[in-house]
Design a protein around this motif. Sequence first.
Motif, PDB file in Angstrom:
ATOM      1  N   ASP A 162      -2.551  12.262  -3.104  1.00 11.50           N
ATOM      2  CA  ASP A 162      -1.137  11.934  -2.875  1.00 11.50           C
ATOM      3  C   ASP A 162      -0.448  11.387  -4.125  1.00 11.50           C
ATOM      4  O   ASP A 162       0.756  11.134  -4.120  1.00 11.50           O
ATOM      5  N   ASN A 213      -4.586   7.967  -0.765  1.00 14.28           N
ATOM      6  CA  ASN A 213      -5.330   9.201  -0.968  1.00 14.28           C
ATOM      7  C   ASN A 213      -5.066   9.674  -2.406  1.00 14.28           C
ATOM      8  O   ASN A 213      -3.914   9.809  -2.819  1.00 14.28           O
ATOM      9  N   LEU A 265       4.093   8.768  -6.444  1.00  7.54           N
ATOM     10  CA  LEU A 265       3.486   9.496  -5.334  1.00  7.54           C
ATOM     11  C   LEU A 265       4.168  10.843  -5.167  1.00  7.54           C
ATOM     12  O   LEU A 265       5.332  11.019  -5.534  1.00  7.54           O
ATOM     13  N   LYS A 266       3.446  11.794  -4.590  1.00 10.38           N
ATOM     14  CA  LYS A 266       4.050  13.079  -4.263  1.00 10.38           C
ATOM     15  C   LYS A 266       5.039  12.900  -3.113  1.00 10.38           C
ATOM     16  O   LYS A 266       4.961  11.923  -2.361  1.00 10.38           O
ATOM     17  N   ALA A 287       4.466  11.211   0.476  1.00 14.95           N
ATOM     18  CA  ALA A 287       3.205  10.463   0.516  1.00 14.95           C
ATOM     19  C   ALA A 287       3.475   8.970   0.658  1.00 14.95           C
ATOM     20  O   ALA A 287       4.525   8.468   0.255  1.00 14.95           O
ATOM     21  N   LYS A 288       2.517   8.258   1.222  1.00 12.72           N
ATOM     22  CA  LYS A 288       2.640   6.817   1.452  1.00 12.72           C
ATOM     23  C   LYS A 288       1.357   6.111   1.036  1.00 12.72           C
ATOM     24  O   LYS A 288       0.305   6.725   0.886  1.00 12.72           O
ATOM     25  N   ARG A 328      -6.375   9.495   9.078  1.00 17.23           N
ATOM     26  CA  ARG A 328      -6.574   9.141   7.673  1.00 17.23           C
ATOM     27  C   ARG A 328      -8.006   8.688   7.418  1.00 17.23           C
ATOM     28  O   ARG A 328      -8.604   9.030   6.405  1.00 17.23           O
TER      29      ARG A 328
END
Length: 198
Positions: free
Chosen positions: A35, A32, A55-56, A59-60, A103
């Motif tokens: 993210d 995303n 990533l934040k 997040a993944k 998602r």
Amino acid sequence: MAENCDEKLAGAFAVKCGHRPKQGVSKKWYINHDDIDVEATQKSHRGTVVTALVLKTGAKIYPAGGKKVSSIEHALSIKDFSNGYIHTDRFTVTYKGEDERERVQELVDGARVVTLSKKIDTGISGELSYEIAGLESGMEITEDNYNSAADSGVTKIAVATKEGEEESTAIKLFKMTGGIEAIETWIETNEYVAPVTP
């Protein structure tokens, strides 16, 4: 028992017996766009190489299903020389529980997508490389084909750069200090793994 040539491995690549590795995308992940920590992500070579994809927190990245070495579309076209590049990509999401369904719904609802692809090159040894598409603006869903009968639910998705928000470069290479091994460690650390249900 006869050897299954499609499953034979040479180094890190799937190969046909008696042939060098075939060109193509062997694995893909979708992310995303929201993210990604854009400020912390680092690029070099006029933005064409990503040296740190950040990533934040929490997040993944999510694995996309498909063949071992497939003809996953990885197309680039130049919109025009002033506005840059349009990226398009196709991938398959295999149903892995309610999280996966949510998602996919995010994508349908208009979330932007970035894709990370593990690519086998045409070199003599079948060199590996990693490429990132859609990092700057993210790609929007253009096709969403859900098949509830296949593998408990499979969604085939196509995404593309939104017109008027062209990327400034072609697909970016992902190169970390430490090479392919460092990238694969990063992927293993950041890849979503579905929780095991008792």
